[in-house]
Design a protein around this motif. Structure first.
Motif, PDB file in Angstrom:
ATOM      1  N   ILE A 134       0.817  -1.139  -0.080  1.00  0.00           N
ATOM      2  CA  ILE A 134       0.060  -0.115   0.038  1.00  0.00           C
ATOM      3  C   ILE A 134       0.868   1.281  -0.226  1.00  0.00           C
ATOM      4  CG2 ILE A 134      -1.731   1.202   1.273  1.00  0.00           C
ATOM      5  CD1 ILE A 134      -2.672  -1.231   2.487  1.00  0.00           C
ATOM      6  N   PHE A 135       0.487   2.137  -1.018  1.00  0.00           N
ATOM      7  CA  PHE A 135       1.064   3.517  -0.805  1.00  0.00           C
ATOM      8  C   PHE A 135       0.138   4.698  -0.553  1.00  0.00           C
ATOM      9  CE2 PHE A 135       3.084   0.517  -4.143  1.00  0.00           C
ATOM     10  CZ  PHE A 135       4.427   0.748  -3.890  1.00  0.00           C
ATOM     11  N   PRO A 136       0.631   5.610   0.244  1.00  0.00           N
ATOM     12  CA  PRO A 136      -0.159   6.795   0.324  1.00  0.00           C
ATOM     13  C   PRO A 136      -0.118   7.868  -0.794  1.00  0.00           C
ATOM     14  CG  PRO A 136       2.153   6.892   1.474  1.00  0.00           C
ATOM     15  CD  PRO A 136       1.781   5.839   0.748  1.00  0.00           C
ATOM     16  N   ILE A 137      -1.390   8.341  -0.964  1.00  0.00           N
ATOM     17  CA  ILE A 137      -1.643   9.337  -2.044  1.00  0.00           C
ATOM     18  C   ILE A 137      -1.735  10.639  -1.231  1.00  0.00           C
ATOM     19  CG2 ILE A 137      -3.127  10.352  -3.733  1.00  0.00           C
ATOM     20  CD1 ILE A 137      -3.990   7.308  -4.347  1.00  0.00           C
ATOM     21  N   PHE A 138      -0.809  11.653  -1.392  1.00  0.00           N
ATOM     22  CA  PHE A 138      -1.123  12.880  -0.898  1.00  0.00           C
ATOM     23  C   PHE A 138      -1.481  14.163  -2.086  1.00  0.00           C
ATOM     24  CE2 PHE A 138       1.121  11.096   2.360  1.00  0.00           C
ATOM     25  CZ  PHE A 138       0.910  11.705   3.567  1.00  0.00           C
ATOM     26  N   LEU A 139      -2.416  14.846  -1.713  1.00  0.00           N
ATOM     27  CA  LEU A 139      -2.691  16.055  -2.403  1.00  0.00           C
ATOM     28  C   LEU A 139      -1.681  17.387  -1.743  1.00  0.00           C
ATOM     29  CD1 LEU A 139      -6.194  15.729  -3.255  1.00  0.00           C
ATOM     30  CD2 LEU A 139      -4.572  14.466  -4.164  1.00  0.00           C
ATOM     31  N   GLN A 140      -0.506  17.646  -2.267  1.00  0.00           N
ATOM     32  CA  GLN A 140       0.363  18.469  -1.496  1.00  0.00           C
ATOM     33  C   GLN A 140       0.657  17.809  -0.190  1.00  0.00           C
ATOM     34  OE1 GLN A 140      -1.737  22.271  -1.957  1.00  0.00           O
ATOM     35  NE2 GLN A 140      -1.050  22.517  -4.263  1.00  0.00           N
ATOM     36  N   ASN A 141      -0.016  18.526   0.704  1.00  0.00           N
ATOM     37  CA  ASN A 141       0.386  18.045   2.356  1.00  0.00           C
ATOM     38  C   ASN A 141      -0.734  17.460   2.690  1.00  0.00           C
ATOM     39  OD1 ASN A 141       2.810  19.153   2.370  1.00  0.00           O
ATOM     40  ND2 ASN A 141       2.440  21.287   2.765  1.00  0.00           N
ATOM     41  N   GLU A 142      -1.839  17.267   1.963  1.00  0.00           N
ATOM     42  CA  GLU A 142      -2.835  16.583   2.647  1.00  0.00           C
ATOM     43  C   GLU A 142      -3.080  14.943   2.443  1.00  0.00           C
ATOM     44  OE1 GLU A 142      -7.641  16.121   1.653  1.00  0.00           O
ATOM     45  OE2 GLU A 142      -6.564  18.052   1.004  1.00  0.00           O
ATOM     46  N   TRP A 143      -3.036  14.209   3.300  1.00  0.00           N
ATOM     47  CA  TRP A 143      -3.261  12.724   3.042  1.00  0.00           C
ATOM     48  C   TRP A 143      -4.628  12.341   2.428  1.00  0.00           C
ATOM     49  CZ3 TRP A 143      -4.775   8.589   6.845  1.00  0.00           C
ATOM     50  CH2 TRP A 143      -4.743   7.094   6.229  1.00  0.00           C
ATOM     51  N   PHE A 144      -4.544  12.224   1.302  1.00  0.00           N
ATOM     52  CA  PHE A 144      -6.002  11.848   0.446  1.00  0.00           C
ATOM     53  C   PHE A 144      -6.500  10.477   0.502  1.00  0.00           C
ATOM     54  CE2 PHE A 144      -8.049  10.573  -3.534  1.00  0.00           C
ATOM     55  CZ  PHE A 144      -9.025  11.694  -3.707  1.00  0.00           C
ATOM     56  N   GLY A 145      -5.609   9.481   0.626  1.00  0.00           N
ATOM     57  CA  GLY A 145      -6.023   8.092   0.655  1.00  0.00           C
ATOM     58  C   GLY A 145      -4.651   7.268   0.216  1.00  0.00           C
ATOM     59  N   TYR A 146      -5.086   6.193  -0.550  1.00  0.00           N
ATOM     60  CA  TYR A 146      -4.133   5.148  -0.643  1.00  0.00           C
ATOM     61  C   TYR A 146      -4.331   4.410  -1.870  1.00  0.00           C
ATOM     62  CZ  TYR A 146      -6.710   2.070   2.270  1.00  0.00           C
ATOM     63  OH  TYR A 146      -7.915   1.382   2.805  1.00  0.00           O
ATOM     64  N   ILE A 147      -3.300   3.959  -2.471  1.00  0.00           N
ATOM     65  CA  ILE A 147      -3.171   3.037  -3.766  1.00  0.00           C
ATOM     66  C   ILE A 147      -2.849   1.628  -3.222  1.00  0.00           C
ATOM     67  CG2 ILE A 147      -1.287   3.966  -4.753  1.00  0.00           C
ATOM     68  CD1 ILE A 147      -2.044   2.844  -7.473  1.00  0.00           C
ATOM     69  N   GLY A 148      -3.570   0.405  -3.433  1.00  0.00           N
ATOM     70  CA  GLY A 148      -3.077  -0.728  -2.724  1.00  0.00           C
ATOM     71  C   GLY A 148      -3.009  -1.950  -3.932  1.00  0.00           C
ATOM     72  N   PHE A 149      -2.151  -2.763  -3.656  1.00  0.00           N
ATOM     73  CA  PHE A 149      -1.895  -3.904  -4.510  1.00  0.00           C
ATOM     74  C   PHE A 149      -2.126  -5.358  -3.592  1.00  0.00           C
ATOM     75  CE2 PHE A 149       0.255  -0.530  -6.230  1.00  0.00           C
ATOM     76  CZ  PHE A 149      -0.110  -0.503  -7.467  1.00  0.00           C
ATOM     77  N   ASP A 150      -3.007  -6.115  -3.818  1.00  0.00           N
ATOM     78  CA  ASP A 150      -2.960  -7.368  -3.215  1.00  0.00           C
ATOM     79  C   ASP A 150      -2.538  -8.589  -4.054  1.00  0.00           C
ATOM     80  OD1 ASP A 150      -4.566  -5.988  -1.281  1.00  0.00           O
ATOM     81  OD2 ASP A 150      -6.575  -6.582  -1.936  1.00  0.00           O
ATOM     82  N   TYR A 151      -1.832  -9.499  -3.182  1.00  0.00           N
ATOM     83  CA  TYR A 151      -1.475 -10.750  -3.950  1.00  0.00           C
ATOM     84  C   TYR A 151      -2.267 -11.923  -3.128  1.00  0.00           C
ATOM     85  CZ  TYR A 151       2.004  -7.870  -5.719  1.00  0.00           C
ATOM     86  OH  TYR A 151       2.977  -7.292  -6.673  1.00  0.00           O
ATOM     87  N   LEU A 152      -3.046 -12.715  -4.068  1.00  0.00           N
ATOM     88  CA  LEU A 152      -3.976 -13.452  -3.457  1.00  0.00           C
ATOM     89  C   LEU A 152      -3.438 -15.113  -3.303  1.00  0.00           C
ATOM     90  CD1 LEU A 152      -7.348 -12.310  -4.862  1.00  0.00           C
ATOM     91  CD2 LEU A 152      -6.080 -11.407  -2.977  1.00  0.00           C
ATOM     92  N   PHE A 153      -2.632 -15.363  -4.463  1.00  0.00           N
ATOM     93  CA  PHE A 153      -2.258 -16.941  -4.619  1.00  0.00           C
ATOM     94  C   PHE A 153      -1.131 -17.308  -4.182  1.00  0.00           C
ATOM     95  CE2 PHE A 153      -5.413 -15.719  -8.162  1.00  0.00           C
ATOM     96  CZ  PHE A 153      -6.327 -16.070  -7.690  1.00  0.00           C
ATOM     97  N   SER A 154      -0.279 -16.369  -3.747  1.00  0.00           N
ATOM     98  CA  SER A 154       1.308 -16.704  -3.236  1.00  0.00           C
ATOM     99  C   SER A 154       1.419 -15.534  -2.392  1.00  0.00           C
ATOM    100  CB  SER A 154       2.125 -16.827  -4.414  1.00  0.00           C
ATOM    101  OG  SER A 154       2.106 -15.659  -5.254  1.00  0.00           O
ATOM    102  N   GLU A 155       2.530 -15.532  -1.513  1.00  0.00           N
ATOM    103  CA  GLU A 155       3.050 -14.553  -0.663  1.00  0.00           C
ATOM    104  C   GLU A 155       4.383 -13.991  -1.536  1.00  0.00           C
ATOM    105  OE1 GLU A 155       4.257 -16.328   3.010  1.00  0.00           O
ATOM    106  OE2 GLU A 155       2.267 -15.892   3.761  1.00  0.00           O
ATOM    107  N   THR A 156       4.101 -12.759  -1.982  1.00  0.00           N
ATOM    108  CA  THR A 156       4.913 -12.113  -2.969  1.00  0.00           C
ATOM    109  C   THR A 156       5.366 -10.766  -2.652  1.00  0.00           C
ATOM    110  OG1 THR A 156       3.999 -13.220  -4.788  1.00  0.00           O
ATOM    111  CG2 THR A 156       5.295 -11.077  -5.299  1.00  0.00           C
TER     112      THR A 156
END
Length: 543
Positions: A249-271
């Motif tokens: 998971i990476f944070p998404i910032f709009l200038q200095n405001e924490w807006f949310g995040y983009i995430g990546f899930d691995y379901l079939f193996s630990e990667t």
């Protein structure tokens, strides 16, 4: 050279790890950077052999010679070391000097650099090209705001990261000020069930759902990654039902405001992705932050433009109302004054008084129009003072009656007020007086000479309803339906040819709503009209 070996402290100023090696590859001295590379406490390396830090069985470690016996320097090699934390680290080493028979002890000087990737160089280069190509395409789509740019970007990042699900969560606050997040975008590989319709993920509280660690890390600009099996229990209870084994998971910032995040899930193996891949993927979060920031700025500009258009339209409507509605009282005023000036010597006192009363009525109508327009303009711009409190309902009605007393006398209208003096409402008394005055003026205007106006109040569950009723001309269904619109507001002249201001009822509606109340009307042609104003009852009244 001997003085260099004797005073190794100067190596602490170097940005690379440097070690002084003795016979049997024993570490005699090491600089601070070497301590960090080998993950040991300051001064913890001397007295140990390099072999103690090597990963057993690693093919690259089998070729380590006796460094002080090297005849051909510089010597280059790679070693896989096991740092104190237990994580293997691949380092490239360079022996820059060796031997020195003239010294009492043979020594070698070794420089070590951490290698940040384990892949073969050609494969790593191909991966980097794929990442940079995907990121360039995403940057183009987002900067040009192409259709579905965010989902296309997510799909590109999903493919190059070899994840099974990619998504974006946006932060928001509830009515209690609690910080929550909701999933707004998602892309999945075939065969993976999307989670964007999962109701739990549309109103997820960081604190209440046990995601405080996620909130703290991301809001501090840190990336969160790892195997779900190693996460705290409350986090696993959210992630494991979705089949997630590893998450990034990476944070998404709009200038200095924490807006949310983009995430990546691995379901079939630990990667776990290499560090270089993680760095490249973080660029996607920066691109999305820039995109959402520009979107927000665009929407803000669009809203301001719409507000300017609305203000210009309001200005045009005001000018139209002024030009239309002032003609009546101004024209009547001029006509009566001209008549008086022409026949002044012919009029007796009674006739002159009659003409002057008409002049007064025309001036009063013009004054009322300007007053309504001023108050409406102030309500639109937020310049109208508003201080709600407990208000004596009968007292406000009596005050409004004093304001229109002259008009009541002119038309010989009887007033029937049926309001309990103990009734209290929560409202701003000044704006409420404006509302009641306008409704009374409206009732007088459309009442016949000698008519009756009734004002009554009744208790509701948690409110009080005030009724203004006249037995005047009434309104048609079409007029009643468009009564509260600026285009269809009541502008027909009264029974005494009084001009309609066209804006009084619109002002009443806005001021009643500002007082957290409601207003409605009932009417039939020839049978008069009834206006119902409902206001919050004061606590004392409820008790």
């Amino acid at each position: 050279m001997e003085s260099f070996f004797l005073d190794f402290s100067v190596a602490n100023h170097l940005s690379e790890a440097m070690l002084l090696i003795g016979p049997g590859n024993q570490i005699l001295a090491a600089n601070h950077e070497a301590d960090r590379l080998f993950d040991t406490p300051p001064g913890g390396l001397p007295g140990h052999s390099i072999g103690q830090f090597l990963v057993a069985g690693s093919p690259m470690n089998l070729a380590l010679p006796d460094l002080v016996s090297l005849e051909n320097v510089p010597w280059f090699g790679t070693l896989k070391i096991k740092a104190r934390s237990g994580s293997p680290v691949t380092v490239m080493v360079t022996v820059v000097s060796s031997g020195h028979q003239h010294l009492s002890v043979k020594r070698a000087c070794l420089i070590a650099r951490k290698i940040h990737f384990e892949k073969p160089e050609e494969e790593s280069l191909q991966d980097r090209i794929r990442y940079e190509t995907a990121i360039s395409q995403a940057a183009f789509q987002l900067s040009h705001d192409t259709p579905d740019a965010v989902n296309k970007t997510l799909m590109s990042m999903l493919m190059i990261s070899k994840a099974h699900r990619a998504y974006i969560f946006e932060n928001f606050s509830d009515e209690d000020g609690d910080l929550l997040c909701r999933q707004t975008f998602e892309q999945c590989v075939p065969g993976v069930e999307p989670q964007i319709d999962n109701e739990i993920l549309q109103k997820l509280s960081y604190e209440k759902s046990g995601l405080g660690r996620l909130r703290d890390q991301l809001s501090s600009h840190q990336v969160m990654s790892g195997h779900v099996r190693d996460f705290p229990q409350m986090e696993r209870e959210i992630l494991e039902p979705q089949g997630i084994k590893t998450i990034l998971i990476f944070p998404i910032f709009l200038q200095n405001e924490w807006f949310g995040y983009i995430g990546f899930d691995y379901l079939f193996s630990e990667t776990l992705l290499p560090e270089t891949d993680v760095v490249l993927l973080s660029t996607a979060a920066e691109l999305l932050g820039n995109y959402f920031q520009k979107k927000r700025q665009f929407l803000s500009i669009q809203q301001k433009n719409e507000e300017l258009i609305r203000l210009n339209q309001d200005k045009d409507r005001i000018m139209k109302m002024l030009s239309h509605d002032l003609k009546g009282p101004a024209g009547s005023l001029m006509a009566h004054l001209d008549l008086i000036m022409t026949h002044l010597g012919e009029y007796d006192t009674a006739h002159l008084k009659k003409q002057m009363s008409k002049v007064y009525a025309a001036a009063q109508a013009g004054h009322q129009l300007l007053t309504d327009l001023l108050l409406w303009t102030q309500s639109q711009s937020g310049g109208l003072t508003f201080k709600p409190g407990t208000v004596d309902l009968r007292g406000i009605v009596d005050a409004a009656l004093k304001d229109v007393n002259g008009s009541l006398i002119t038309k010989s209208i009887d007033m029937d007020v049926q309001i309990d003096p103990d009734l209290l409402v929560v409202a701003d008394q000044n704006t409420l007086r404006i509302v009641f005055r306008n409704l009374l003026s409206n009732a007088i205007k459309y009442s016949w000479l000698g008519g009756t106006i009734r004002v009554a109040a009744v208790k509701k569950t948690d409110a009080i309803q005030v009724v203004f009723e006249d037995n005047g001309t009434g309104m048609s269904p079409d007029t009643l339906q468009s009564l509260w619109s600026e285009e269809g507001s009541l502008q027909k002249p009264g029974t005494g040819n009084e001009p309609g201001t066209g804006i009084g009822l619109i002002l009443c509606r806005e001021l009643v709503m500002k007082n957290r109340g409601t207003i409605r009307a009932e009417s039939e042609p020839g049978k008069g009209s009834r206006f119902f104003v409902t206001l919050p009852a004061a606590i004392n009244e409820l008790n």
